[in-house]
Design an enzyme around this catalytic site. Structure first.
Site, PDB file in Angstrom:
ATOM      1  N   GLN A 239      49.190  11.500 -23.604  1.00 55.66           N
ATOM      2  CA  GLN A 239      48.913  11.770 -22.183  1.00 55.66           C
ATOM      3  C   GLN A 239      49.274  10.552 -21.338  1.00 55.66           C
ATOM      4  O   GLN A 239      49.431  10.651 -20.135  1.00 55.66           O
ATOM      5  CB  GLN A 239      47.428  12.126 -21.987  1.00 55.66           C
ATOM      6  N   ARG A 386      38.478  17.419 -20.189  1.00 58.27           N
ATOM      7  CA  ARG A 386      38.810  18.107 -18.938  1.00 58.27           C
ATOM      8  C   ARG A 386      37.921  17.663 -17.774  1.00 58.27           C
ATOM      9  O   ARG A 386      37.392  18.479 -17.016  1.00 58.27           O
ATOM     10  CB  ARG A 386      38.725  19.615 -19.098  1.00 58.27           C
ATOM     11  N   CYS A 387      37.733  16.359 -17.669  1.00 56.66           N
ATOM     12  CA  CYS A 387      37.049  15.852 -16.484  1.00 56.66           C
ATOM     13  C   CYS A 387      37.422  14.395 -16.316  1.00 56.66           C
ATOM     14  O   CYS A 387      37.950  13.776 -17.221  1.00 56.66           O
ATOM     15  CB  CYS A 387      35.539  16.001 -16.587  1.00 56.66           C
ATOM     16  N   GLU A 762      40.360  19.679 -13.151  1.00 53.49           N
ATOM     17  CA  GLU A 762      39.123  19.493 -13.902  1.00 53.49           C
ATOM     18  C   GLU A 762      37.895  20.056 -13.205  1.00 53.49           C
ATOM     19  O   GLU A 762      36.857  20.245 -13.827  1.00 53.49           O
ATOM     20  CB  GLU A 762      38.959  18.003 -14.195  1.00 53.49           C
TER      21      GLU A 762
END
Lengths: 809, 164
Positions: A239, A386-387, A762
């Site tokens: 990522q 996912r945050c 997110e």
């Protein structure tokens, strides 16, 4: 339509640009729908070998002996690498993003089940797996430490002998060999004073269990150290490819310019692919040792049990309020289980991420937050699933405890929120934990959502169903889950945020070709978010070049400018801003060229969708296509030829997306089954670049929130055996369980972002988790319940209902 | 290990290949035939990323030995449209309805949807949701996948996959 300049109407030209705000179809889909994506396991090189790990069956054990010959005798196995082989290279430990070190291969001791013990290199993946199976390792079992609440006991087993003597860690003093850090923020005394004098206080223990991001593609890498040129090329599930290059240079000693990191297409990340894992390092080492390219690909069990878990926060939350519901103070103490190594992926100064955004959307005068990190015999991690960094944990804390307060006050939970919102006129708002919220209109968003779901009507129906249940005429109750969340994303300003000392800026470099086509490269890396589509939309609006004429490239460190990657919803807030600013630089130069060609002062020109026209004389204009051509043959005297721009954007602040979510859930008291009747999600992510992609992101994030709240858990038995490390056990919802989603929006642009965008990927996860959990808890709120922990599986809900005495009525 | 010769017809093309008896079909497709559309997501037959069509049935190719497929007719996502021809209705529909994000589940999802529409030409939403429940997606929440399959079912050329 490549030459839009011939279209007379500016509105029609604007439409053809496919810029900001349009539902542009995704560029990526053309290859993905034809099976032409290029993921890391698709990378094949001549002579490529495969690596696989032999892993520890124990959570805590001493390695007595490793019999390499047992694996080397397997046909096809070429090499067996152990920690002993890495010690001379000083590679048996690697630095983590959190200031700790992590064993690349277990040295003397194993510290969690499935820890990497040896790397088997073989001619194909079957032989490598055979070798890993065949490797004989003699262990002496040690007492495992599984419960983080016992980590700091005087008689707790010492896990990290390698740092046993270190009394000061990366984030301050260590009080125990199993202690990592204690970090706090806020005014402790003022908070205590507010609690002392408050009419009402509530306190609740709220566990946020260990889960895993579990992207559909596992982690992997292919390393090729060219024995002649000494150039290392590393493909992988990264990522943050540029950070991986820097880390690889730092830990291997290979000069950074001799390392090329390529993140090809990535099959979902959700935080799992931010960190650096032993497999990446060993594929490099194995390539150096063998002189051949080496591929390493995780299987699912390895992914779930060894690479980057999320959450495992054991939260105590307290609120103090007046009797009419004005919140005065918040206090939260957290015990954070970081596993065997502190490999959290957070900006350096924030060992607990941005957990201190846990005052949420409310104007709370005093707050104190303290987080204590400890070691246990579990896999390392603590990534943001996912945050943004620990923001789901934060949103869960405030959105759960405010419901507990509403219950204690006997107030409606919606009304309590409305009463305590930060008001629109208070922005920019300085929170008690030190953040400066950039913008928002919370009451408007909440009112719109309440109206959309007919909130008052829902409460009436809920009361009726409760009456029916109490009268014995029904076995179902209704839960209404509210979540009004505020995130902090777009890390981040370099004054606050760095990774390994590198500021968390991001970048865009754009090169416009003579014909008006262009290529732009960025420091981020899409994992499904559709960057190739949306960045081109931003650039189209800013440069007047049609989006279809702009190629977007990310992920190759030899070509893309340095950036910190994609996670924490930072792509739009940071790299999206760099895009806009690079586009403006292109436009500025084009304006000077237009002024030269049209022989007017550049201040006498005005922008006209895709070119410049003389003010008041719209026919005297030069399109961007013409200006791009002129940039290569007819520029003003003294100007450099070409049309390129680069922008490194260091954001002045974070962005603060928010939203109002409502979950309506029916619960069967006798089976514990929960049926989602309706889920309504209103998001405010500021300026909306591509509404189709926003909606897709919200659908996906809500589905992951549903999974976390209702079923996901990485559990351990008392010996440290991981109990749910395959898709047999770990809950990934199918199309059948997944609820239907309703989406809505308001649009309050960020005042400091060049195009006002805040990020959205997110939000649905951050806001969704409390919405589901609040729905379950709300269903029991008038039946004696206060709080029950996630995951809200049917079995857990059934047990809770039984414990509340509801199954004998 | 001793290899055996297996005949496969994949996307209309005949292949004779030498495989170990234990080689999985997904590895043969991906590594020997270089058809990398189908993916490996779980190794335990749960995720469906490896779904291909074998003799007219959806098969998770990570759970089939290549030896078991001897003589089989196989279609993968690479064979859904004719080379150089228009895309299959499902491929268009997935793009138009935003039925994919990271793309990793997409080839398996498309091949499952392709077979589902042969089994039930005009499925309702429930039939679609059950019909694709062996294929996991982590990105989309399925809602747009369902829409895409519905929309493809109503497209005129749905049955016209490439002739093999």
């Amino acid at each position: 339509m490549n030459d839009i300049a011939t279209i007379p109407s500016p509105a029609d030209r604007a439409e053809k640009l496919e810029g900001i705000g349009c539902k542009r179809k995704r560029v990526e889909d053309v290859r993905f729908t034809q099976g032409r994506g290029n993921y890391v396991d698709d990378v094949t090189l001549p002579g490529m070998l495969f690596g696989d790990f032999a892993r520890s069956p124990y959570a805590h054990a001493r390695i007595k002996q490793i019999n390499k010959a047992s694996a080397l005798n397997v046909p096809g196995v070429l090499a067996v690498i152990t920690a002993e082989d890495l010690i001379p290279l000083n590679l048996h430990y690697m630095p983590t993003l959190a200031g700790d070190v992590q064993a690349v291969l277990a040295h003397e001791k194993v510290l969690f089940q499935n820890q990497e013990v040896a790397f088997i290199v073989a001619r194909d993946r079957y032989a490598a797996a055979d070798g890993a199976d065949a490797l004989e390792v003699e262990y002496e079992e040690l007492t495992p430490l599984i419960d983080p609440h016992k980590s700091l006991y005087a008689d707790a087993p010492v896990l990290r002998e390698d740092i046993q003597e270190k009394t000061v860690g990366a984030h301050g003093p260590r009080e125990h060999p199993n202690h990592i850090f204690t970090w706090s923020v806020g005014d402790e005394a003022a908070t205590e004073a507010a609690f002392q004098s408050a009419d009402v206080v509530v306190k609740e223990y709220i566990a946020h269990p260990r889960v895993h991001p579990c992207p559909l593609e596992t982690c992997g890498s292919v390393a090729h150290m060219d024995p002649v040129t000494k150039q290392l090329t590393l493909w992988g599930t990264f990522q943050a490819p540029h950070v991986v290059r820097t880390v690889a240079a730092l830990i291997t000693g290979i000069p950074e310019h001799k390392i090329r990191v390529i993140a090809p297409d990535i099959g979902g990340g959700f935080g799992n692919k931010v960190g650096v894992y032993p497999g990446y390092v060993l594929s490099i080492v194995a390539s150096i040792v063998t002189g051949k390219p080496v591929k390493w690909i995780e299987d699912r069990m390895e992914n779930l049990s060894t690479t980057a878990f999320a959450r495992d926060y054991h939260i105590t939350a307290e609120l103090a309020a007046t009797k009419d519901g004005k919140i005065l103070a918040l206090r939260s103490n957290v015990l954070a289980d970081h596993g065997a190594f502190d490999a959290c992926a957070d900006p350096s100064k924030y060992p607990a991420g941005f957990y201190h955004i846990c005052t949420g959307a409310y104007d709370i005068a005093a707050a104190f937050v303290s987080v204590k990190g400890v070691y246990t015999n579990k896999a390392a991690g603590g990534v943001s699933y996912r945050c943004s960094f620990r923001v789901t944990e934060a949103a869960y804390t405030i959105e759960r405890i405010i419901e507990v307060l509403a219950l204690k006050l006997g107030m409606d939970a919606g009304e309590l929120r409305l009463k305590n919102f930060i008001k629109p006129e208070q922005f920019p708002y300085k929170s008690a934990t030190g953040w400066e919220y950039d913008s928002g209109d919370y009451p408007t968003a909440m009112a719109k959502a309440m109206q959309a779901v007919d909130y008052d009507g829902l409460r009436v129906r809920q009361a009726q169903m409760l009456e029916e249940f109490k009268a014995g005429r029904s076995r179902e109750v209704l839960g209404i889950g509210i979540s009004f969340f505020t995130e902090i994303v777009g890390a981040g300003p370099s004054k606050n945020c760095d990774i390994l000392g590198i500021g968390m800026f991001d970048s865009c470099e754009i090169r416009v070709h003579p014909t008006g086509a262009a290529i732009a490269r960025l420091g981020t890396k899409s994992q499904g978010q559709g960057h190739e589509t949306t960045y081109a939309q931003i650039l189209a609006s800013e440069t007047g070049l049609p989006a279809d004429m702009i190629t977007i490239e990310e992920g190759d460190t030899d070509t893309a400018p340095y950036g910190l990657g994609t996670y924490g919803s930072r792509s739009t807030p940071v790299a999206g801003a760099a895009c806009a600013r690079a586009g403006r630089k292109i436009r500025h130069k084009a304006q000077l060229i237009a002024s030269h060609l049209l022989e007017v002062h550049h201040d006498d020109l005005e922008w006209d969708v895709d070119g410049f026209a003389v003010k008041g004389v719209p026919d005297r204009r030069k399109s961007m296509k013409e200006l791009a051509w002129a940039a290569y043959n007819n520029v003003p005297e003294g100007m450099e030829m070409g049309l390129e721009a680069v922008d490194y954007y260091d954001p002045p602040n974070f962005t603060y997306p928010y939203g109002a979510y409502f979950c309506v859930m029916r619960i069967d008291i006798d089976t514990g089954e929960a049926k989602i009747e309706r889920f309504y999600a209103l998001d405010d992510c500021g300026t909306r670049i591509n509404p189709m992609i926003i909606e897709g992101q919200v659908h996906g994030g809500l589905t992951e929130a549903f999974a976390v709240a209702m079923g996901q858990l990485i559990d351990f038995d008392e010996n440290g055996n991981v109990m749910g490390a395959s898709l047999m056990d770990f809950f990934l919802p199918t199309a059948v369980e997944t609820p239907k989603w309703e989406t809505d929006y308001t649009e309050v642009p960020s005042p400091h972002h060049p195009i006002g965008a805040k990020g959205v990927g997110e939000s649905p996860h951050v806001g969704g988790v409390p919405a589901f959990s609040n729905a379950v808890n709300d269903a029991f709120a008038k039946l004696g319940g206060v709080h029950t922990h996630m995951p809200h599986t049917a079995a857990n809900i059934w047990t809770y209902a039984r414990d509340l005495g509801l199954q004998d009525s | 290990m001793v290899k055996m010769i297996v005949s496969l017809t994949v996307n209309g093309e005949e292949h004779e290949i030498a495989v170990e008896p234990r080689e999985l079909l997904i590895h043969t497709l991906r590594e020997q035939l270089r058809l990398t559309g189908a993916h490996i997501g779980c190794d335990t037959t749960h995720c469906g990323a490896c779904t291909v069509d074998v003799n007219g049935q959806s098969v998770k190719s990570c759970t089939m030995f290549t030896a078991q497929a001897d003589g089989a007719e196989i279609r993968t996502v690479e064979g859904l449209a004719k080379p150089g021809g228009p895309l299959h209705a499902l491929q268009d529909a997935f793009r138009n309805e935003h039925g994919l994000q990271c793309g990793f589940c997409t080839p398996g999802m498309l091949m499952r949807a392709y077979r589902l529409l042969q089994e039930i030409p005009d499925p309702n939403e429930d039939q679609i949701r059950w019909g694709i429940s062996g294929n996991l997606c982590r990105c989309t929440g399925y809602q747009n996948i369902v829409k895409a399959i519905q929309s493809a079912a109503h497209a005129e050329h749905v049955a016209e996959a490439a002739e093999l």
